[in-house]
Design an enzyme around this catalytic site. Sequence first.
Site, short mmCIF file in Angstrom:
data_model
loop_
_atom_site.label_atom_id
_atom_site.label_comp_id
_atom_site.label_asym_id
_atom_site.label_seq_id
_atom_site.Cartn_x
_atom_site.Cartn_y
_atom_site.Cartn_z
N ASP A 130 -42.79 -23.58 2.77
CA ASP A 130 -44.53 -22.79 2.08
C ASP A 130 -45.57 -23.17 2.62
O ASP A 130 -45.44 -23.83 0.87
CB ASP A 130 -44.27 -21.43 0.71
N ARG A 179 -35.83 -20.58 -2.75
CA ARG A 179 -36.23 -22.24 -1.46
C ARG A 179 -35.22 -22.39 -0.49
O ARG A 179 -34.36 -22.51 -0.70
CB ARG A 179 -36.76 -22.94 -2.19
N SER A 180 -35.42 -22.46 0.83
CA SER A 180 -34.60 -22.73 1.63
C SER A 180 -35.03 -23.83 2.34
O SER A 180 -34.45 -25.02 1.28
CB SER A 180 -34.39 -22.13 3.86
N GLY A 181 -36.16 -24.46 2.99
CA GLY A 181 -36.81 -25.51 3.47
C GLY A 181 -38.38 -26.18 2.49
O GLY A 181 -38.21 -27.05 3.14
N TYR A 190 -48.14 -19.35 7.79
CA TYR A 190 -49.12 -19.58 6.84
C TYR A 190 -49.42 -19.36 5.73
O TYR A 190 -51.30 -18.94 5.93
CB TYR A 190 -50.19 -20.42 8.34
N TYR A 233 -51.68 -15.32 9.73
CA TYR A 233 -49.62 -15.34 9.68
C TYR A 233 -49.29 -15.65 8.85
O TYR A 233 -49.95 -16.44 7.66
CB TYR A 233 -50.20 -16.59 10.72
N GLY A 248 -33.58 -20.43 6.71
CA GLY A 248 -34.19 -19.18 5.89
C GLY A 248 -35.66 -18.14 5.76
O GLY A 248 -36.04 -17.29 6.19
N GLY A 249 -36.33 -18.99 5.22
CA GLY A 249 -37.63 -19.11 5.07
C GLY A 249 -38.81 -18.91 6.47
O GLY A 249 -39.00 -18.04 6.76
N HIS A 250 -38.42 -19.31 7.16
CA HIS A 250 -38.76 -19.42 8.59
C HIS A 250 -38.75 -18.80 9.50
O HIS A 250 -40.20 -17.93 9.91
CB HIS A 250 -38.90 -20.82 9.16
#
Length: 531
Positions: free
Chosen positions: A111, A106-108, A474, A471, A180-182
């Site tokens: 999800d 997990r970054s932010g 999303y 996307y 990180g995730g974005h």
Amino acid sequence: MVSPISHLPLIIVLLLSFSLANSASLQESFVQCLNLNSDRTFPFYSSIYTPSNPSFTSILDSSAQNLRLLVPSAPKPEFIFTPSRDSHVQAAVICSKKLGIHIRVRSGGHDYEGISYVSEIETPFIVVDLVKLRGINVDVKSNTAWVQAGATTGEVYYRIYEKSSVHGFPAGLCTSLGIGGHITGGAYGTMMRKYGLGVDNVLDAQIVDANGRVLDREAMGEDLFWAIRGGGGGSFGILLWWKIKLVPVPPTVTVFTVTKSLEQGATKILHRWQEVAPYIDENLFIRVIIQPSSDGRNKTQRTITTSYNALFLGGARTLLQVMKTSFPELGLTRKDCLETSWIKSVLYIAGFPSDTPPEVLLKGKSTFKNFFKAKSDFVREPIPETGLEGLWQRLLVEDSPLMIWNPYGGRMSQFSESETPFPHRNGTLYKIQYLSLWQEGDKNAAKHIDWIRKLYNYMGPYVSSLPREAYVNYRDLDLGINTKNSTSYIQASAWGYRYYKNNFDRLVKIKTKVDPQNVFRHEQSIPPLPL
Ligand SMILES: Cc1cc2nc3c(=O)[nH]c(=O)nc-3n(C[C@H](O)[C@H](O)[C@H](O)COP(=O)(O)OP(=O)(O)OC[C@H]3O[C@@H](n4cnc5c(N)ncnc54)[C@H](O)[C@@H]3O)c2cc1C
Ligand SMILES: *[C@@H]1O[C@H](CO)[C@@H](O)[C@H](O)[C@H]1NC(C)=O
Ligand SMILES: *[C@@H]1O[C@H](CO)[C@@H](O)[C@H](O)[C@H]1NC(C)=O
Ligand SMILES: *[C@@H]1O[C@H](CO)[C@@H](O)[C@H](O)[C@H]1NC(C)=O
């Protein structure tokens, strides 16, 4: 850059045996393994949270955006590990692999299906939360910055602004996203029509691979470097750092929000927007936020409101000229326009009250946190007015629906579909995001999810097909789910071609090469082909 850890004699690793009988021993084995695989003096126990730790729930909930995945019945991790150095992330990969513990990263925490903190397919699992890894080093002279995975988009924007008022970065509108995730899924924002996506502005990266090695662009090679720029989070390794390219922004930008209800001709104006917004001056990004609201005069009568929420990279005078020529139907006036700095436009678009100081961006504050279910579509031909009218009927019967339409075109059309794994490029007019939101204790969660699925069916004829594109940022598990035996390519193709079109095949090839044992896996991770 290759870490010394990767040279640790494998024999030590193999000689150890661990008891996996219960979670206490799982945690102990993990800590023991961490100690063996990194600086022994570091007190790992203080960065591991089991459910019996009083902070467990607050840490688990902290960055999680979708409250739907935090209900008591949602699967919980055995423990959460919050590394404070890059080498701890390497050790976590080595140890989870060795102990056979399923790992989520997990970054932010944004999800949409919570897969960075919930596993529906495997127990036990642990969460490696990169919340403490949020370094940002901006170098205006070279127009670059190194940004650590746990930093938020807001922090990145702030640190750039601190050094320069004429530099920015084209990523998410929301300021609490984890970098990180974005970026792993594309990363779009208000400057996408001018500069493309976050992934189009990445120069280098450092990742921890399936063997626990740290690799930069040169060490990982161009295939893997291509895959991590849009191939989705949690499939190829753990991103530690991104090296991003800063983009120029003018000292003065202009923002506006103009709202039209059905009574004010919303349908016709929106129909026109579809023809205009993807082709207008690329300095102008006009998204549309669509939702029902009560009519001022009659509270029981709901209407649909369409809010045109925009950023123009320039002053109000030029903007008014552009609008007069290209989109007079909206009737934009000088008093609708607010001239401001780029950093304040970031706050405006993110929805902060007008006098909020930019320092709020350092608090990682989320403006969202909801129970929600969402979906996405890409539109390649304008939807006729009759189609829009049917859409309004469906929105009017749902409690808290929301749609956001984002225009494409401009720079987005200049990339080929295979330049990065993100394939939704030339020919895409705009992207639709559908959401239904609800409150805690709403017994009708299933009803809201059913509503959005039916809406999605209704929209089928109006949007991209073969594949019906979506996307990846999303994330939508309705599109298909890997089961525990997630090496099924067939299973994964249900969602793979929608997120990546034909890039999916290349992603599978790269995955097979770099992570054949599928260490990095989740409900929608790229599957390796069977060996
Ligand atoms: C309120 C809200 C607003 C949003 N606005 C935008 C927007 O404007 N533009 C846009 O493009 N998207 C937007 N998104 C979507 C967002 O880009 C994705 O949800 C993205 O995955 C968030 O990244 P994260 O690190 O916050 O999430 P996380 O939940 O931490 O991670 C998302 C995925 O990436 C994986 N992952 C996380 N960290 C790493 C890492 N370091 N290395 C490898 N994999 C990792 C996770 O395992 C998971 O699969 C929005 C989402 C929300 C909830
Ligand atoms: C308000 O709208 C409702 C639903 O359309 C209608 O039945 C009602 O008569 C309206 N009330 C007034 C005061 O116009
Ligand atoms: C985008 O597609 C259109 C229509 O197919 C084509 O005319 C145009 O040349 C394409 N643009 C680029 C940059 O490929
Ligand atoms: C998963 O794979 C294993 C080993 O190949 C097999 O024994 C098992 O039946 C599979 N399970 C499912 C649900 O397909």
